[in-house]
Every structure is written in structure tokens, then in C-alpha cells.
Design a protein around this motif. Structure first.
Motif, PDB file in Angstrom:
ATOM      1  N   GLY A 119       0.783  -1.222   0.000  1.00  0.00           N
ATOM      2  CA  GLY A 119       0.000   0.000   0.000  1.00  0.00           C
ATOM      3  C   GLY A 119       0.818   1.278   0.000  1.00  0.00           C
ATOM      4  N   VAL A 120       2.125   1.154  -0.220  1.00  0.00           N
ATOM      5  CA  VAL A 120       3.013   2.321  -0.238  1.00  0.00           C
ATOM      6  C   VAL A 120       3.052   2.905  -1.645  1.00  0.00           C
ATOM      7  CG1 VAL A 120       5.384   3.117   0.132  1.00  0.00           C
ATOM      8  CG2 VAL A 120       4.408   1.355   1.619  1.00  0.00           C
ATOM      9  N   LYS A 121       2.858   4.223  -1.737  1.00  0.00           N
ATOM     10  CA  LYS A 121       2.919   4.895  -3.032  1.00  0.00           C
ATOM     11  C   LYS A 121       4.374   5.160  -3.401  1.00  0.00           C
ATOM     12  CE  LYS A 121      -1.586   7.020  -3.085  1.00  0.00           C
ATOM     13  NZ  LYS A 121      -2.367   8.213  -3.384  1.00  0.00           N
ATOM     14  N   ASN A 122       4.717   4.869  -4.644  1.00  0.00           N
ATOM     15  CA  ASN A 122       6.076   5.053  -5.147  1.00  0.00           C
ATOM     16  C   ASN A 122       6.035   5.821  -6.454  1.00  0.00           C
ATOM     17  OD1 ASN A 122       7.750   3.203  -3.339  1.00  0.00           O
ATOM     18  ND2 ASN A 122       6.079   1.868  -3.986  1.00  0.00           N
ATOM     19  N   LYS A 123       7.159   6.454  -6.786  1.00  0.00           N
ATOM     20  CA  LYS A 123       7.322   7.126  -8.076  1.00  0.00           C
ATOM     21  C   LYS A 123       8.534   6.525  -8.770  1.00  0.00           C
ATOM     22  CE  LYS A 123       5.443  11.671  -7.026  1.00  0.00           C
ATOM     23  NZ  LYS A 123       5.708  13.107  -7.072  1.00  0.00           N
ATOM     24  N   VAL A 124       8.397   6.250 -10.054  1.00  0.00           N
ATOM     25  CA  VAL A 124       9.517   5.741 -10.841  1.00  0.00           C
ATOM     26  C   VAL A 124       9.694   6.622 -12.078  1.00  0.00           C
ATOM     27  CG1 VAL A 124       9.334   3.347 -10.075  1.00  0.00           C
ATOM     28  CG2 VAL A 124       8.041   4.092 -12.049  1.00  0.00           C
ATOM     29  N   PRO A 125      10.954   6.880 -12.461  1.00  0.00           N
ATOM     30  CA  PRO A 125      11.183   7.675 -13.661  1.00  0.00           C
ATOM     31  C   PRO A 125      10.882   6.868 -14.921  1.00  0.00           C
ATOM     32  CG  PRO A 125      13.261   6.982 -12.705  1.00  0.00           C
ATOM     33  CD  PRO A 125      12.184   6.518 -11.775  1.00  0.00           C
ATOM     34  N   VAL A 126      10.223   7.510 -15.873  1.00  0.00           N
ATOM     35  CA  VAL A 126       9.861   6.882 -17.139  1.00  0.00           C
ATOM     36  C   VAL A 126      10.140   7.875 -18.258  1.00  0.00           C
ATOM     37  CG1 VAL A 126       7.951   5.939 -18.515  1.00  0.00           C
ATOM     38  CG2 VAL A 126       8.061   5.482 -16.072  1.00  0.00           C
ATOM     39  N   ILE A 127      10.596   7.358 -19.382  1.00  0.00           N
ATOM     40  CA  ILE A 127      10.774   8.190 -20.563  1.00  0.00           C
ATOM     41  C   ILE A 127       9.652   7.866 -21.532  1.00  0.00           C
ATOM     42  CG2 ILE A 127      12.272   8.663 -22.535  1.00  0.00           C
ATOM     43  CD1 ILE A 127      14.588   7.845 -20.543  1.00  0.00           C
ATOM     44  N   ASN A 128       8.896   8.891 -21.923  1.00  0.00           N
ATOM     45  CA  ASN A 128       7.902   8.730 -22.981  1.00  0.00           C
ATOM     46  C   ASN A 128       8.638   8.914 -24.291  1.00  0.00           C
ATOM     47  OD1 ASN A 128       5.474   8.117 -21.811  1.00  0.00           O
ATOM     48  ND2 ASN A 128       4.885  10.234 -21.511  1.00  0.00           N
ATOM     49  N   GLY A 129       8.864   7.814 -24.995  1.00  0.00           N
ATOM     50  CA  GLY A 129       9.629   7.851 -26.230  1.00  0.00           C
ATOM     51  C   GLY A 129       8.845   8.478 -27.368  1.00  0.00           C
ATOM     52  N   THR A 130       9.531   9.293 -28.154  1.00  0.00           N
ATOM     53  CA  THR A 130       8.928   9.878 -29.360  1.00  0.00           C
ATOM     54  C   THR A 130       9.616   9.388 -30.628  1.00  0.00           C
ATOM     55  OG1 THR A 130      10.330  11.840 -29.099  1.00  0.00           O
ATOM     56  CG2 THR A 130       8.086  11.959 -28.215  1.00  0.00           C
ATOM     57  N   ASN A 131      10.887   9.021 -30.536  1.00  0.00           N
ATOM     58  CA  ASN A 131      11.642   8.510 -31.682  1.00  0.00           C
ATOM     59  C   ASN A 131      12.554   7.383 -31.233  1.00  0.00           C
ATOM     60  OD1 ASN A 131      10.910  10.420 -33.855  1.00  0.00           O
ATOM     61  ND2 ASN A 131      11.891  11.916 -32.530  1.00  0.00           N
ATOM     62  N   ILE A 132      12.749   6.417 -32.126  1.00  0.00           N
ATOM     63  CA  ILE A 132      13.691   5.336 -31.874  1.00  0.00           C
ATOM     64  C   ILE A 132      14.421   5.034 -33.174  1.00  0.00           C
ATOM     65  CG2 ILE A 132      11.912   3.565 -32.241  1.00  0.00           C
ATOM     66  CD1 ILE A 132      13.468   1.838 -30.156  1.00  0.00           C
ATOM     67  N   MET A 133      15.739   4.868 -33.068  1.00  0.00           N
ATOM     68  CA  MET A 133      16.534   4.531 -34.237  1.00  0.00           C
ATOM     69  C   MET A 133      17.491   3.402 -33.868  1.00  0.00           C
ATOM     70  SD  MET A 133      19.270   6.697 -36.550  1.00  0.00           S
ATOM     71  CE  MET A 133      18.329   8.155 -36.351  1.00  0.00           C
ATOM     72  N   PRO A 134      17.430   2.287 -34.603  1.00  0.00           N
ATOM     73  CA  PRO A 134      18.398   1.220 -34.343  1.00  0.00           C
ATOM     74  C   PRO A 134      19.783   1.659 -34.797  1.00  0.00           C
ATOM     75  CG  PRO A 134      16.907   0.611 -36.136  1.00  0.00           C
ATOM     76  CD  PRO A 134      16.460   1.934 -35.624  1.00  0.00           C
ATOM     77  N   LEU A 135      20.784   1.416 -33.956  1.00  0.00           N
ATOM     78  CA  LEU A 135      22.170   1.718 -34.302  1.00  0.00           C
ATOM     79  C   LEU A 135      22.956   0.449 -34.584  1.00  0.00           C
ATOM     80  CD1 LEU A 135      22.853   4.527 -31.681  1.00  0.00           C
ATOM     81  CD2 LEU A 135      22.151   4.773 -34.061  1.00  0.00           C
TER      82      LEU A 135
END
Length: 132
Positions: free
Chosen positions: A90-106
Motif C-alpha cells: 500500500g506504499v505509493k512510489n514514483k519511478v522515472p519513465v521516458i515517454n519515447g517519441t523517436n527510436i533509431m536502431p544503431l
């Protein structure tokens, strides 16, 4: 104002595509980035940081399904935010997330062709402008 994020790292697992109750899809990726430096004693050091990345665009999700796999080196662009969740206790937590807009395979896995980048505002290329 906006916080823009750019990562170059490797996928630690196969992309996870989830269909939500409202029929929208989300692609969840786990990306590892690494930093290298020498400490005061001259010893080489390395630190790996894991990042959660989510893509919401249908076109980009399709590109990810067809072209992105575990172990690949990719470049990600997106925005940074925190997601809240409540754990089993029942403990509230926050986690960092990246909302991706572009992806390029290298890098490309065996059997994959260089098909360019995908994302909002960028189309798929033919790979001819890759310098290696």
C-alpha cells in the motif's frame, strides 16, 4: 517548457507490447546505458543505468515490433516524467519513465535490414546515410 531526453543504449529484454482496456497499445522497453571513467587510483570504472521507456504512437509501435529486439543498440528520444504506483504493502512510489517519441536502431540483429528511424515527425529511411 519541456525536458527532452536522448539515450543511446542496449535493449535488455524483448520489447513488451501491451494492449490496454481502451484498445490503445503501449510498447515498453528496458534500455541500459553505460558510463566509463577512471577513479583516483587510475582504475577503470563502469556504471550501468537502466531506463524504462514507453512508446504510445501506433506507427512507432509497429516499427518496434518489426525491427527492434533484445541486445540491439538504439538511440531513443523522448520526454522525462514520473509514474506513480502503489505496491503490495500500500506504499505509493514514483519511478522515472521516458515517454519515447523517436527510436533509431544503431545496430541490427541477424536477418534485419537497416530500415531507418521511426517516431513522431520522422519517417523510415533506407539506411544509406548510415556512416558505417
Amino acid at each position: 517548457m519541456k525536458c527532452k531526453v536522448q539515450l543511446i543504449g542496449r535493449l535488455g529484454a524483448e520489447p513488451e507490447i501491451t494492449t490496454l482496456p481502451n484498445a490503445a497499445q503501449v510498447a515498453n522497453l528496458s534500455i541500459a546505458t553505460e558510463e566509463y571513467w577512471k577513479d583516483k587510483q587510475g582504475q577503470a570504472q563502469r556504471r550501468t543505468t537502466w531506463h524504462r521507456v514507453k512508446f504510445w504512437s501506433e506507427g512507432t509501435i509497429g516499427f518496434i515490433e518489426r525491427n527492434i529486439a533484445k541486445g540491439q543498440l538504439v538511440e531513443i528520444e523522448g520526454t522525462f516524467r514520473y509514474e506513480e504506483y502503489t505496491d503490495r504493502e500500500g506504499v505509493k512510489n514514483k519511478v522515472p519513465v521516458i515517454n519515447g517519441t523517436n527510436i533509431m536502431p544503431l545496430s541490427f540483429n541477424e536477418g534485419q535490414a537497416a530500415s531507418g528511424a521511426a517516431g513522431e515527425g520522422s519517417g523510415a529511411g533506407n539506411g544509406e546515410d548510415i556512416p558505417f
